[in-house]
Design a protein around this motif. Structure first.
Motif, PDB file in Angstrom:
ATOM      1  N   GLN A   1       0.832  -1.208   0.000  1.00 25.45           N
ATOM      2  CA  GLN A   1       0.000   0.000   0.000  1.00 25.45           C
ATOM      3  C   GLN A   1       0.868   1.259   0.000  1.00 25.45           C
ATOM      4  OE1 GLN A   1      -3.097  -0.359  -0.418  1.00 25.45           O
ATOM      5  NE2 GLN A   1      -3.668  -2.362   0.405  1.00 25.45           N
TER       6      GLN A   1
ATOM      7  N   ASP B   1      -2.496   0.320   6.801  1.00 25.62           N
ATOM      8  CA  ASP B   1      -1.504  -0.769   6.977  1.00 25.62           C
ATOM      9  C   ASP B   1      -0.118  -0.171   7.233  1.00 25.62           C
ATOM     10  OD1 ASP B   1      -3.611  -2.409   6.244  1.00 25.62           O
ATOM     11  OD2 ASP B   1      -2.573  -3.410   4.594  1.00 25.62           O
TER      12      ASP B   1
ATOM     13  N   SER C   1      -2.797 -10.025   1.864  1.00 25.27           N
ATOM     14  CA  SER C   1      -4.215 -10.352   1.966  1.00 25.27           C
ATOM     15  C   SER C   1      -4.383 -11.858   2.161  1.00 25.27           C
ATOM     16  CB  SER C   1      -4.910  -9.927   0.676  1.00 25.27           C
ATOM     17  OG  SER C   1      -6.211 -10.437   0.642  1.00 25.27           O
TER      18      SER C   1
ATOM     19  N   ALA D   1      -9.459  -4.804   6.389  1.00 25.89           N
ATOM     20  CA  ALA D   1      -9.397  -4.299   5.006  1.00 25.89           C
ATOM     21  C   ALA D   1     -10.820  -4.093   4.495  1.00 25.89           C
ATOM     22  CB  ALA D   1      -8.598  -5.237   4.117  1.00 25.89           C
TER      23      ALA D   1
ATOM     24  N   ARG E   1     -15.445  -5.625   0.603  1.00 26.66           N
ATOM     25  CA  ARG E   1     -15.158  -5.481  -0.831  1.00 26.66           C
ATOM     26  C   ARG E   1     -16.450  -5.356  -1.631  1.00 26.66           C
ATOM     27  NH1 ARG E   1      -9.472  -6.998  -1.482  1.00 26.66           N
ATOM     28  NH2 ARG E   1      -9.708  -7.105  -3.739  1.00 26.66           N
TER      29      ARG E   1
ATOM     30  N   ARG F   1     -11.511  -8.084 -12.352  1.00 27.34           N
ATOM     31  CA  ARG F   1     -10.257  -8.448 -11.683  1.00 27.34           C
ATOM     32  C   ARG F   1     -10.535  -8.983 -10.282  1.00 27.34           C
ATOM     33  NH1 ARG F   1      -7.365  -6.735  -6.726  1.00 27.34           N
ATOM     34  NH2 ARG F   1      -5.453  -7.918  -6.912  1.00 27.34           N
TER      35      ARG F   1
ATOM     36  N   GLN G   1      -8.276 -10.887  -6.770  1.00 23.39           N
ATOM     37  CA  GLN G   1      -6.981 -11.278  -6.242  1.00 23.39           C
ATOM     38  C   GLN G   1      -6.768 -12.737  -6.626  1.00 23.39           C
ATOM     39  OE1 GLN G   1      -5.573  -9.695  -2.455  1.00 23.39           O
ATOM     40  NE2 GLN G   1      -7.719  -9.713  -1.877  1.00 23.39           N
TER      41      GLN G   1
ATOM     42  N   PHE H   1      -2.363  -6.466  -7.472  1.00 23.39           N
ATOM     43  CA  PHE H   1      -2.998  -5.190  -7.136  1.00 23.39           C
ATOM     44  C   PHE H   1      -2.430  -4.040  -7.975  1.00 23.39           C
ATOM     45  CE2 PHE H   1      -3.648  -1.965  -3.489  1.00 23.39           C
ATOM     46  CZ  PHE H   1      -4.954  -1.717  -3.876  1.00 23.39           C
TER      47      PHE H   1
ATOM     48  N   ASN I   1     -13.019  -4.102  -4.555  1.00 27.24           N
ATOM     49  CA  ASN I   1     -12.105  -3.808  -3.456  1.00 27.24           C
ATOM     50  C   ASN I   1     -12.843  -2.952  -2.432  1.00 27.24           C
ATOM     51  OD1 ASN I   1      -9.655  -3.561  -1.961  1.00 27.24           O
ATOM     52  ND2 ASN I   1      -8.495  -3.652  -3.869  1.00 27.24           N
ATOM     53  N   ASN I   2     -12.128  -2.592  -1.356  1.00 29.10           N
ATOM     54  CA  ASN I   2     -12.708  -1.644  -0.394  1.00 29.10           C
ATOM     55  C   ASN I   2     -12.619  -0.222  -0.970  1.00 29.10           C
ATOM     56  OD1 ASN I   2     -10.041  -0.512   0.307  1.00 29.10           O
ATOM     57  ND2 ASN I   2      -9.696  -2.565   1.121  1.00 29.10           N
TER      58      ASN I   2
ATOM     59  N   ASP J   1      -6.282  -8.362   5.824  1.00 32.73           N
ATOM     60  CA  ASP J   1      -4.849  -8.448   5.554  1.00 32.73           C
ATOM     61  C   ASP J   1      -4.209  -9.081   6.785  1.00 32.73           C
ATOM     62  OD1 ASP J   1      -4.974  -7.260   3.080  1.00 32.73           O
ATOM     63  OD2 ASP J   1      -4.443  -5.260   3.785  1.00 32.73           O
TER      64      ASP J   1
END
Ligand code: GCU
Length: 329
Positions: free
Chosen positions: A26, A32, A82, A138, A141, A161, A163, A184, A201-202, A228
């Motif tokens: 990140q 994080d 993650s 995290a 999503r 997309r 992960q 990512f 994602n978030n 995460d």
């Protein structure tokens, strides 16, 4: 006076200090990152002559897959990754990518803090040289792209997309979308040039890595809460002298406390910045229409072993205890 710089295999020592390498993907200032900077501060304040902690942000040392491999060898001591990335190391980690597993955030937090996770899951990768020491929030999503996704019909046939993890691919199959697993750091360009139609994602992905520049609708279908994890090289953490280990354990607690406080603030900030500066619209979706499609995955995944069944039972009890109709928040 002569300083000697000694390198003992993977245990780098500069002068008299051991260098502790921490890697995450990140940008600086992400919760994080702030969590791991608090970790660094605690260790360097309490053991100033023994350790120097270097926090590498932005995936500078590699993506999650590569840095986890480097953590196995001890080249990196701590990696934030993650849950989806840990699936490759032990199938137990697939549970964290199961869609609609938790009924609300309270249940999710209670489960993540429970002994079930610590006792039944965190030890499962020790034989591969790594262990999880704690978790970072995290968020939840949701899907985002160039149009709103109000029902599951709206994502049908789209290239989305995810992960890289088998559970994510199974989830997308169940939604009727085409899963495109990728790292990512590749997502922004893929959204921009149309390699993918959407991502999930978030909210922080919109502003911290600027996905809001290339996706103007963020739809709250709430499919997953994927944490995460703070992953450590097992030999490193178990070889620490007892007094040092106490400091590291406390530093990990502090990192988690800080990250969770920062998380709540960062979600609000992400919504504000994405709306005001990027023109992103936040859209409510028909959650049930998405949920119905993927619920059969629960049985498929949790019926595999006796331990998984026990974990599923524990989660359901926690969901019941935290049910929204019980009157709390
Ligand atoms: C979140 C999560 C990361 C993960 C990323 C992704 O940002 O915090 O750990 O790498 O999602 O979708 O790849």
């Amino acid at each position: 006076m002569i300083f000697t710089f000694v390198s003992c295999g993977n245990n780098d020592v500069v002068g008299f200090k051991k260098i502790v390498r921490v890697s995450h993907g990140q940008p600086k200032g992400h919760p994080d990152d702030l969590g791991m900077l608090a970790f660094k501060k605690h260790i360097e304040e309490n053991l100033p002559d023994k350790y120097e902690v270097l926090v590498y942000s932005n995936g500078l040392l590699g993506d999650s897959k590569n840095t986890l491999e480097l953590c196995q060898t001890g080249a990196i001591d701590f990696v934030i990754a993650s849950a989806s990335n840990l699936e490759a190391f032990n199938k137990a980690y697939s549970i964290f990518s199961v869609p609609y597993l938790f009924d609300n955030e309270r249940a999710y937090h209670e489960f993540m803090d429970s002994s079930v996770v610590n006792e039944k899951i965190y030890d499962t990768t020790i034989d591969q040289g790594i262990r999880v020491m704690g978790w970072f929030d995290a968020g939840t999503r949701n899907f985002y792209g160039s149009k709103p996704f109000k029902t599951v019909e709206d994502v049908k046939g789209l290239k989305i997309r995810v992960q890289p993890s088998p559970t994510n691919v199974a989830m997308m199959d169940a939604f009727g979308s085409g899963a495109v697993p990728m790292g990512f750091s590749e997502v922004y360009t893929a959204l921009q040039n149309g390699t993918i139609d959407a991502a999930e994602n978030n909210e922080l992905a919109l502003n911290t890595v600027k996905h809001g520049e290339v996706s103007k609708f963020y739809s709250y279908n709430k499919h997953q809460m994927v944490p995460d994890f703070i992953v450590v090289n097992y030999d490193f953490i178990t070889s620490l002298p007892e007094e040092d280990r106490k400091v590291f354990d406390r530093a990990i607690e502090i990192a988690q406390e800080v990250e969770k406080v920062e998380w709540v603030k960062a979600v609000e900030e992400a919504k504000r910045v994405s709306t005001e500066e990027m023109g992103v619209q936040f859209v409510e979706a028909d959650v049930q229409s998405f949920k119905k499609k993927v619920l059969p995955l629960h049985e498929k995944i949790f019926n595999k072993t006796e331990t998984l069944k026990q974990i599923y039972d524990a989660i359901n009890k926690i969901n019941e205890k935290n049910a929204d109709n019980k009157g709390e928040k």
